[in-house]
Design a protein around this motif. Structure first.
Motif, mmCIF file in Angstrom:
data_model
loop_
_atom_site.group_PDB
_atom_site.id
_atom_site.type_symbol
_atom_site.label_atom_id
_atom_site.label_comp_id
_atom_site.label_asym_id
_atom_site.label_seq_id
_atom_site.Cartn_x
_atom_site.Cartn_y
_atom_site.Cartn_z
ATOM 1 N N ALA A 138 -1.995 15.038 -6.223
ATOM 2 C CA ALA A 138 -3.161 14.427 -5.593
ATOM 3 C C ALA A 138 -3.584 13.171 -6.340
ATOM 4 C CB ALA A 138 -4.306 15.435 -5.542
ATOM 5 N N ASP A 139 -3.556 13.217 -7.672
ATOM 6 C CA ASP A 139 -3.929 12.049 -8.465
ATOM 7 C C ASP A 139 -2.958 10.895 -8.229
ATOM 8 O OD1 ASP A 139 -5.880 13.721 -9.456
ATOM 9 O OD2 ASP A 139 -4.825 14.129 -11.326
ATOM 10 N N ALA A 140 -1.661 11.211 -8.133
ATOM 11 C CA ALA A 140 -0.664 10.179 -7.855
ATOM 12 C C ALA A 140 -0.915 9.550 -6.491
ATOM 13 C CB ALA A 140 0.737 10.773 -7.919
ATOM 14 N N ALA A 141 -1.190 10.374 -5.500
ATOM 15 C CA ALA A 141 -1.476 9.855 -4.163
ATOM 16 C C ALA A 141 -2.720 8.973 -4.179
ATOM 17 C CB ALA A 141 -1.664 11.017 -3.190
ATOM 18 N N ALA A 142 -3.739 9.403 -4.896
ATOM 19 C CA ALA A 142 -4.975 8.615 -4.979
ATOM 20 C C ALA A 142 -4.715 7.276 -5.645
ATOM 21 C CB ALA A 142 -6.043 9.393 -5.745
ATOM 22 N N ALA A 143 -3.880 7.265 -6.689
ATOM 23 C CA ALA A 143 -3.559 6.003 -7.360
ATOM 24 C C ALA A 143 -2.817 5.060 -6.420
ATOM 25 C CB ALA A 143 -2.730 6.279 -8.613
ATOM 26 N N LEU A 144 -1.851 5.581 -5.660
ATOM 27 C CA LEU A 144 -1.118 4.738 -4.702
ATOM 28 C C LEU A 144 -2.068 4.129 -3.682
ATOM 29 C CD1 LEU A 144 2.015 6.979 -3.988
ATOM 30 C CD2 LEU A 144 1.987 4.839 -5.294
ATOM 31 N N VAL A 145 -2.933 4.946 -3.107
ATOM 32 C CA VAL A 145 -3.859 4.466 -2.078
ATOM 33 C C VAL A 145 -4.849 3.469 -2.673
ATOM 34 C CG1 VAL A 145 -5.709 5.184 -0.516
ATOM 35 C CG2 VAL A 145 -3.615 6.534 -0.658
ATOM 36 N N ALA A 146 -5.377 3.786 -3.857
ATOM 37 C CA ALA A 146 -6.372 2.914 -4.486
ATOM 38 C C ALA A 146 -5.795 1.548 -4.801
ATOM 39 C CB ALA A 146 -6.912 3.579 -5.757
ATOM 40 N N LEU A 147 -4.588 1.497 -5.367
ATOM 41 C CA LEU A 147 -4.010 0.217 -5.764
ATOM 42 C C LEU A 147 -3.548 -0.593 -4.560
ATOM 43 C CD1 LEU A 147 -2.118 1.288 -8.997
ATOM 44 C CD2 LEU A 147 -4.358 0.191 -8.768
ATOM 45 N N ASP A 148 -3.063 0.064 -3.517
ATOM 46 C CA ASP A 148 -2.720 -0.652 -2.290
ATOM 47 C C ASP A 148 -3.949 -1.360 -1.729
ATOM 48 O OD1 ASP A 148 -0.994 -1.433 -0.139
ATOM 49 O OD2 ASP A 148 -1.847 0.170 1.085
ATOM 50 N N GLU A 149 -5.098 -0.654 -1.758
ATOM 51 C CA GLU A 149 -6.351 -1.244 -1.276
ATOM 52 C C GLU A 149 -6.851 -2.333 -2.219
ATOM 53 O OE1 GLU A 149 -8.188 -0.659 1.409
ATOM 54 O OE2 GLU A 149 -7.043 0.978 2.290
ATOM 55 N N LEU A 150 -6.874 -2.046 -3.515
ATOM 56 C CA LEU A 150 -7.447 -2.968 -4.490
ATOM 57 C C LEU A 150 -6.697 -4.291 -4.539
ATOM 58 C CD1 LEU A 150 -9.519 -3.291 -6.869
ATOM 59 C CD2 LEU A 150 -7.679 -2.500 -8.373
ATOM 60 N N TRP A 151 -5.368 -4.198 -4.512
ATOM 61 C CA TRP A 151 -4.547 -5.402 -4.632
ATOM 62 C C TRP A 151 -4.302 -6.083 -3.295
ATOM 63 C CZ3 TRP A 151 -0.362 -2.615 -8.044
ATOM 64 C CH2 TRP A 151 -0.889 -2.424 -9.341
ATOM 65 N N GLY A 152 -4.772 -5.466 -2.209
ATOM 66 C CA GLY A 152 -4.503 -6.041 -0.893
ATOM 67 C C GLY A 152 -3.031 -6.119 -0.593
ATOM 68 N N ALA A 153 -2.267 -5.127 -1.079
ATOM 69 C CA ALA A 153 -0.809 -5.159 -0.918
ATOM 70 C C ALA A 153 -0.387 -4.940 0.522
ATOM 71 C CB ALA A 153 -0.160 -4.107 -1.819
ATOM 72 N N GLY A 154 -1.209 -4.241 1.303
ATOM 73 C CA GLY A 154 -0.905 -4.032 2.710
ATOM 74 C C GLY A 154 0.313 -3.166 2.968
ATOM 75 N N LEU A 155 0.654 -2.276 2.025
ATOM 76 C CA LEU A 155 1.834 -1.435 2.220
ATOM 77 C C LEU A 155 1.636 -0.409 3.321
ATOM 78 C CD1 LEU A 155 2.821 -0.825 -1.521
ATOM 79 C CD2 LEU A 155 3.781 -2.491 0.075
ATOM 80 N N GLY A 156 0.432 0.121 3.433
ATOM 81 C CA GLY A 156 0.161 1.113 4.471
ATOM 82 C C GLY A 156 0.613 2.499 4.068
ATOM 83 N N ARG A 157 0.065 3.491 4.759
ATOM 84 C CA ARG A 157 0.311 4.880 4.369
ATOM 85 C C ARG A 157 1.770 5.290 4.544
ATOM 86 N NH1 ARG A 157 -4.629 7.765 3.629
ATOM 87 N NH2 ARG A 157 -6.061 6.159 2.887
ATOM 88 N N ALA A 158 2.456 4.756 5.569
ATOM 89 C CA ALA A 158 3.851 5.154 5.780
ATOM 90 C C ALA A 158 4.717 4.739 4.596
ATOM 91 C CB ALA A 158 4.385 4.553 7.073
ATOM 92 N N ARG A 159 4.567 3.499 4.131
ATOM 93 C CA ARG A 159 5.344 3.043 2.969
ATOM 94 C C ARG A 159 4.897 3.760 1.703
ATOM 95 N NH1 ARG A 159 9.785 2.453 0.610
ATOM 96 N NH2 ARG A 159 9.882 0.872 -1.042
ATOM 97 N N LEU A 160 3.609 4.024 1.599
ATOM 98 C CA LEU A 160 3.127 4.757 0.424
ATOM 99 C C LEU A 160 3.734 6.156 0.360
ATOM 100 C CD1 LEU A 160 -0.658 3.800 0.250
ATOM 101 C CD2 LEU A 160 1.250 2.852 -1.081
ATOM 102 N N ARG A 161 3.919 6.782 1.511
ATOM 103 C CA ARG A 161 4.563 8.108 1.517
ATOM 104 C C ARG A 161 6.013 8.010 1.031
ATOM 105 N NH1 ARG A 161 1.355 8.783 6.170
ATOM 106 N NH2 ARG A 161 3.044 8.093 7.537
ATOM 107 N N GLU A 162 6.700 6.929 1.406
ATOM 108 C CA GLU A 162 8.069 6.735 0.917
ATOM 109 C C GLU A 162 8.091 6.565 -0.595
ATOM 110 O OE1 GLU A 162 9.766 4.497 4.955
ATOM 111 O OE2 GLU A 162 9.458 3.374 3.099
#
Length: 321
Positions: free
Chosen positions: A133-157
């Motif tokens: 859960a912490d790893a997932a939260a870090a992925l989501v948080a950094l995608d949002e913070l950095w404006g990376a625009g990866l989206g949840r599908a790529r984050l799941r990969e």
């Protein structure tokens, strides 16, 4: 402050609250050629949460070019047993998304710093996917913070590179997972379910549980159909009857007291009870919210800590400053 679902805008701080999980059904089909175990499991998020907060500070913090020299700093609230180095899944998740975006690729060490802080309430090494859960939260948080625009599908990969439960934790809700647990499909669920969550302070190593399983158990032929049907119908009584976990025999082999603790929840009137994942957390299904509180009181002396949880608890919840 804005919540998840608002129109994207530059942010200076992102806070992600992520729920834990329980396994409503888990079977081990055998050992794969790569040494991992083949699983079929039904996962559902439950309302015990960790929170990861991320912000960027320092020179060129808002400039993508400057972020090639990004540094990473990780802190946590001092919970016993939680590493603060590369052994922590949240730190590893940050490294994965840094590699994906190219942030932190330069080595001059003069760029901005992303600071991650973990506020931990999900028990450690407890069969509730706290690290995932912490790893997932870090992925989501950094995608949002950095404006990376990866989206949840790529984050799941990317999450699949980190561990079996991490892709599920990126999405949350209820899912059927196969393989090593990284291949997931969302499951139709009606209604909400109330749980008493019996927590032990002494953790139980997942690798140890799998080794014990190989020694004392055999691959299962159980199928998740009854659990899936109960979820589709919103039938708590049927779900209680259908709860199943092959790893339970291994966890109870290593920690015999778990058998008595699980039985105590059943004796108190739970619709069903089982060890969650690799344990040692034991969860019991209650008829309703009031019954969950009654069960909590009835088994308070059996566990080190007893919580009441609601499922499904959705996925990562995002706040932006």
């Amino acid at each position: 402050m804005s919540r998840d679902g608002d129109e994207h805008r530059p942010v200076s701080r992102v806070r992600v609250r992520v729920p834990s999980k329980i396994n409503l059904f888990l079977t081990v089909r055998g050992v794969r050629p790569d040494g991992y175990h083949e699983l079929v499991t039904v996962l559902q998020t439950v309302s015990l949460y960790d929170t990861v907060t991320a912000h960027v500070e320092g020179p060129s913090a808002q400039h993508p070019a400057g972020r090639r020299s990004m540094q990473l700093d990780f802190t946590q609230d001092g919970t016993s047993g939680v590493p603060d180095d590369e052994a922590n899944l949240a730190v590893r998740a940050a490294r994965v998304i840094m590699a994906e975006t190219g942030f932190g690729s330069a080595t001059n060490g003069c760029g901005p710093t992303t600071r991650l802080h973990l506020d931990k309430h999900i028990p450690v090494a407890a069969g509730m996917a706290g690290g995932s859960a912490d790893a997932a939260a870090a992925l989501v948080a950094l995608d949002e913070l950095w404006g990376a625009g990866l989206g949840r599908a790529r984050l799941r990969e990317l999450a699949a590179e980190l561990g079996a439960d991490v892709p599920f934790c990126v999405s949350g809700g209820t899912a059927l997972a196969t393989g090593t647990g990284t291949a997931t499909a969302q499951v139709l669920t009606r209604g909400s379910y109330h749980w008493v969550v019996g927590i032990s302070d002494t953790p139980l190593s997942t690798p140890d549980v799998y080794r014990a399983y190989d020694e004392v158990a055999t691959p299962s032929e159980a199928e998740p159909d009854a659990v899936l049907q109960a979820l589709r119908n919103g039938d708590a009584e049927a779900l209680g009857d259908a709860l199943h976990n092959d790893l339970q025999v291994a966890a109870e082999h290593l920690r015999p007291e778990l058998t008595e603790r699980r039985q105590a929840i059943l004796d108190a009137g739970a619709l069903g009870a089982l060890v969650s994942g690799s344990g040692p957390t034991v969860v019991g299904l209650a008829e309703n919210a009031q019954d969950a509180v009654r069960l909590q009181r009835a088994v308070a002396d059996v566990f080190d800590r007893v919580e009441v949880g609601l499922s499904p608890a959705g996925g990562p919840d995002v706040w932006r400053d």
